[in-house]
Design an enzyme around this catalytic site. Structure first.
Site, PDB file in Angstrom:
ATOM      1  N   ARG A 248      -7.185  -5.602  -1.430  1.00  0.00           N
ATOM      2  CA  ARG A 248      -6.604  -4.752  -0.381  1.00  0.00           C
ATOM      3  C   ARG A 248      -7.515  -4.691   0.844  1.00  0.00           C
ATOM      4  O   ARG A 248      -7.038  -4.671   1.977  1.00  0.00           O
ATOM      5  CB  ARG A 248      -6.313  -3.359  -0.945  1.00  0.00           C
ATOM      6  CG  ARG A 248      -5.100  -3.349  -1.844  1.00  0.00           C
ATOM      7  CD  ARG A 248      -4.893  -2.059  -2.609  1.00  0.00           C
ATOM      8  NE  ARG A 248      -3.631  -2.135  -3.348  1.00  0.00           N
ATOM      9  CZ  ARG A 248      -3.196  -1.205  -4.184  1.00  0.00           C
ATOM     10  NH1 ARG A 248      -3.944  -0.119  -4.415  1.00  0.00           N
ATOM     11  NH2 ARG A 248      -2.038  -1.351  -4.806  1.00  0.00           N
TER      12      ARG A 248
ATOM     13  N   TYR B 184       2.215  -7.700   0.535  1.00  0.00           N
ATOM     14  CA  TYR B 184       1.533  -7.995  -0.732  1.00  0.00           C
ATOM     15  C   TYR B 184       0.297  -7.135  -0.947  1.00  0.00           C
ATOM     16  O   TYR B 184      -0.153  -6.433  -0.057  1.00  0.00           O
ATOM     17  CB  TYR B 184       1.235  -9.480  -0.907  1.00  0.00           C
ATOM     18  CG  TYR B 184       0.438 -10.242   0.124  1.00  0.00           C
ATOM     19  CD1 TYR B 184      -0.393  -9.647   1.051  1.00  0.00           C
ATOM     20  CD2 TYR B 184       0.523 -11.647   0.122  1.00  0.00           C
ATOM     21  CE1 TYR B 184      -1.120 -10.401   1.946  1.00  0.00           C
ATOM     22  CE2 TYR B 184      -0.200 -12.411   1.024  1.00  0.00           C
ATOM     23  CZ  TYR B 184      -1.022 -11.777   1.929  1.00  0.00           C
ATOM     24  OH  TYR B 184      -1.746 -12.534   2.812  1.00  0.00           O
ATOM     25  N   GLU B 185      -0.198  -7.175  -2.177  1.00  0.00           N
ATOM     26  CA  GLU B 185      -1.312  -6.329  -2.653  1.00  0.00           C
ATOM     27  C   GLU B 185      -1.002  -4.841  -2.531  1.00  0.00           C
ATOM     28  O   GLU B 185      -1.862  -4.025  -2.190  1.00  0.00           O
ATOM     29  CB  GLU B 185      -2.624  -6.659  -1.925  1.00  0.00           C
ATOM     30  CG  GLU B 185      -3.040  -8.098  -2.009  1.00  0.00           C
ATOM     31  CD  GLU B 185      -3.048  -8.646  -3.424  1.00  0.00           C
ATOM     32  OE1 GLU B 185      -3.171  -7.853  -4.377  1.00  0.00           O
ATOM     33  OE2 GLU B 185      -2.900  -9.871  -3.585  1.00  0.00           O
ATOM     34  N   GLY B 186       0.242  -4.492  -2.813  1.00  0.00           N
ATOM     35  CA  GLY B 186       0.691  -3.111  -2.674  1.00  0.00           C
ATOM     36  C   GLY B 186       1.240  -2.902  -1.286  1.00  0.00           C
ATOM     37  O   GLY B 186       0.492  -2.933  -0.311  1.00  0.00           O
TER      38      GLY B 186
ATOM     39  N   GLN C 193       0.431   2.082  -0.140  1.00  0.00           N
ATOM     40  CA  GLN C 193      -0.890   2.511   0.348  1.00  0.00           C
ATOM     41  C   GLN C 193      -0.835   3.943   0.875  1.00  0.00           C
ATOM     42  O   GLN C 193      -1.717   4.769   0.589  1.00  0.00           O
ATOM     43  CB  GLN C 193      -1.390   1.579   1.451  1.00  0.00           C
ATOM     44  CG  GLN C 193      -1.433   0.113   1.099  1.00  0.00           C
ATOM     45  CD  GLN C 193      -2.250  -0.180  -0.136  1.00  0.00           C
ATOM     46  OE1 GLN C 193      -3.362   0.322  -0.289  1.00  0.00           O
ATOM     47  NE2 GLN C 193      -1.693  -0.968  -1.031  1.00  0.00           N
TER      48      GLN C 193
END
Length: 579
Positions: free
Chosen positions: A301, A437-439, A444
């Site tokens: 992230r 992507y990556e959450g 977040q």
């Protein structure tokens, strides 16, 4: 277009925002002396411009291709990656015990910033490997570490992260991949992995000698949901006890996704255990895989937030170059009717300065975050807690502004920006994945207003906004923004329902990120005024002023959205809303 690394601005951010000299005062990071830091930043900038940047457009046009189960990259990629490994760039911050240089994470962020600005899609290869190193180093057994880390650290092998399945997007707890313990035979004590994963970045390629997949799967009789997930290392090629590569594991790339951008980054659909002989090894404790994977995800992230800086810098450089060369119309109100370069027109100036200010603000936030990650590594619990709060700000706002900057870059080019030949559109297409992507950035923001807001009964976040208010007391808009952030945080921790918090989470996340970025730019501007970075003496005060006078007040205006609550979102039922 030509590309030049933003070396001076990076060095300023590393010194002022990350506090590299303070980090180097500790024995662990003593090697990060000023000469070493400058050599790394300048060296990787030159490497990125010379080796990765020339492949960026080629990679976009040709893309990755799957041929007979093998992913092929455009000519030049294998050589550039080989040089990246040979020169040791992958090993900057990795553990010394496994061949790394043991330098601060801050400097590893700088390596990825430069490589990614030169070629964002290509940069995803080492970015995922760095995360794999983190996960194995923190959670793997000594045997696993000795087996995999030396080659991952060098970059000779690469790593991937395997979470998502077709039926389970962001809901990782819904995954169905399985891991069956092996009781006897040559693989006794290991596991047979079976399942399919999608969106696996650099899941198959020939640039590295081996690929170490980190795969989430369920053991037999595991609890339902996320509490029943375990993590496994699944190598493309089996690894013998002496480190030699053996036969190929039972895994394959089924297909490549056809994407909007990052075309030279192979995004794979991976199948494990088609013949029931895919062998993996457990990382950490059974049913504790998500905790181990979060180590990798937290690192990722930060590095995805870094991508907002990367694409912002590249798009800004291209837009600046075009605006200086494109001649069109006389300056408004000028007696001389001779056409001028569009950089002379007020609205183009506004766009260019906004691009530059947002990029530098995101960079300041990046290195401020990285510096606190390093403080956590040194045992500073306060620094580690602050990093926890900063990560969702960097990932969400950093990638949002990356998309905005890339879009402004297209706008500066005008109609030519909409034409693929100029390359301006590529930056926007490449950038658009980063908020997803990556959450996703919504995830977040939700993390910020739930877990991060609750850290130490809210005191971690309150201490951050209080520091901004105190240090920025002579900047009216920044001081107001800090106070508004505190007021909203108090409301969210008090009378607001969970739905109210989530409904206001994205604007609140933006407010917090802009407050921190503005504060860090203010610190940079003060340092430049005191003689730091003479090369930036003319430009830094202007971009910092633009951010504080124009972008910070915009964030203040988000208070109404952050505190509007959830009721208005549910006035229509789903059928009426979608009908």
């Amino acid at each position: 277009m030509t590309y030049a690394a933003a070396t001076q601005d990076q060095l300023l951010a590393i010194r002022v925002n990350a506090g590299i000299e303070e980090l180097a005062a500790h024995d662990r990071f003593a090697a990060a002396e000023p000469d070493m830091v400058e050599a790394i930043v300048e060296g990787v900038g030159q490497f990125a411009a010379g080796e990765f940047a020339p492949l960026n457009r080629k990679g976009d046009l040709e893309g990755a291709k799957l041929e007979n189960g093998v992913v092929r990259l455009p000519d030049g990629y294998a050589e550039a990656y080989g040089h990246y490994v040979e020169q040791g760039w992958n090993a900057i911050a990795s553990p010394v015990d496994f061949g790394g240089q043991g330098l601060p994470f801050t400097l590893a962020c700088n390596v990825l910033e430069n490589i990614g600005t030169a070629n964002m899609a290509f940069n995803l290869l080492p970015t995922l490997s760095v995360g794999a190193i983190e996960a194995i180093a923190h959670h793997g057994s000594e045997e696993l570490q000795q087996k995999y880390l030396p080659q991952l650290v060098s970059g000779a092998w690469s790593g991937t992260m395997n979470l998502t399945e077709p039926q389970a997007g962001s809901d990782v707890g819904a995954l169905r991949s399985t891991a069956q313990p092996i009781e006897d035979g040559e693989h006794a004590g290991k596991y047979r992995i079976k399942g399919q994963k999608i969106y696996i970045t650099w899941g198959e390629h020939e640039l590295a000698e081996n690929i170490i997949h980190l795969v989430l799967a369920r053991l037999p009789d595991a609890p339902e949901g996320s509490r029943g997930i375990s993590l496994f290392t699944v190598p493309k090629y089996h690894v013998a006890a002496d480190g030699a590569l053996g036969p190929k594991n039972d895994l394959r790339c089924v297909s490549l996704e056809h994407k909007l951008g990052i075309n030279s980054s192979p995004t794979c659909v991976m199948s494990y255990g088609d013949s029931d002989e895919c062998i993996g090894e457990l990382v950490g404790q059974p049913n504790r895989g998500l905790a181990a994977m979060f180590t990798m995800m937290n690192n990722a992230r930060i590095n995805v937030g870094n991508q907002g800086v990367q694409i912002g810098e590249r798009a800004t450089q291209q837009a600046m170059g075009y605006a200086k060369e494109r001649v069109q119309s006389a300056r408004a109100g000028s007696a001389d009717r001779t056409p001028v370069a569009i950089i002379e027109h007020p609205d183009v100036r506004r766009m260019l300065l906004r691009m530059k200010a947002l990029t530098e603000g995101a960079r300041a936030l990046l290195y401020y975050t990285a510096g606190h990650v390093d403080r956590g590594t040194l045992g500073d619990a306060v620094g580690a807690a602050r990093a926890e709060v900063l990560v969702p700000l960097l990932k969400a706002w950093g990638t949002d502004v990356g998309v905005e900057i890339a879009s402004l870059g297209v706008q500066v080019h005008g109609g030519m920006g909409f034409i693929e030949e100029t390359g301006a559109a590529q930056h926007w297409r490449d950038a658009r994945i980063a908020p997803i992507y990556e959450g996703t950035n919504g995830i977040q923001a939700a993390d910020l207003v739930t877990r991060k807001l609750g850290l130490e009964d809210g005191q971690v976040l309150f201490a951050l906004v209080d520091d901004i208010a105190r240090d920025g007391a002579d900047e009216p808009a920044l001081a107001v923004l800090a106070q508004e952030c505190r007021t909203i945080a108090e409301w969210m921790r008090g009378e607001a329902s969970l739905d109210d918090r989530l409904a206001g989470s994205v604007p609140f996340c933006t407010m917090m990120a802009v407050a921190v970025a503005g504060w860090q730019l203010l610190r940079q501007s003060r340092a430049v005024a005191d003689g730091a970075a003479p090369a930036l003496a003319a430009t830094k005060p202007v971009t910092a002023r633009f951010f504080l006078d124009r972008i910070v007040p915009e964030a203040v205006g988000l208070r109404a959205a952050a505190t509007a609550g959830a009721a208005g979102l549910y006035q229509l039922d789903s059928a009426a809303l979608a009908g």
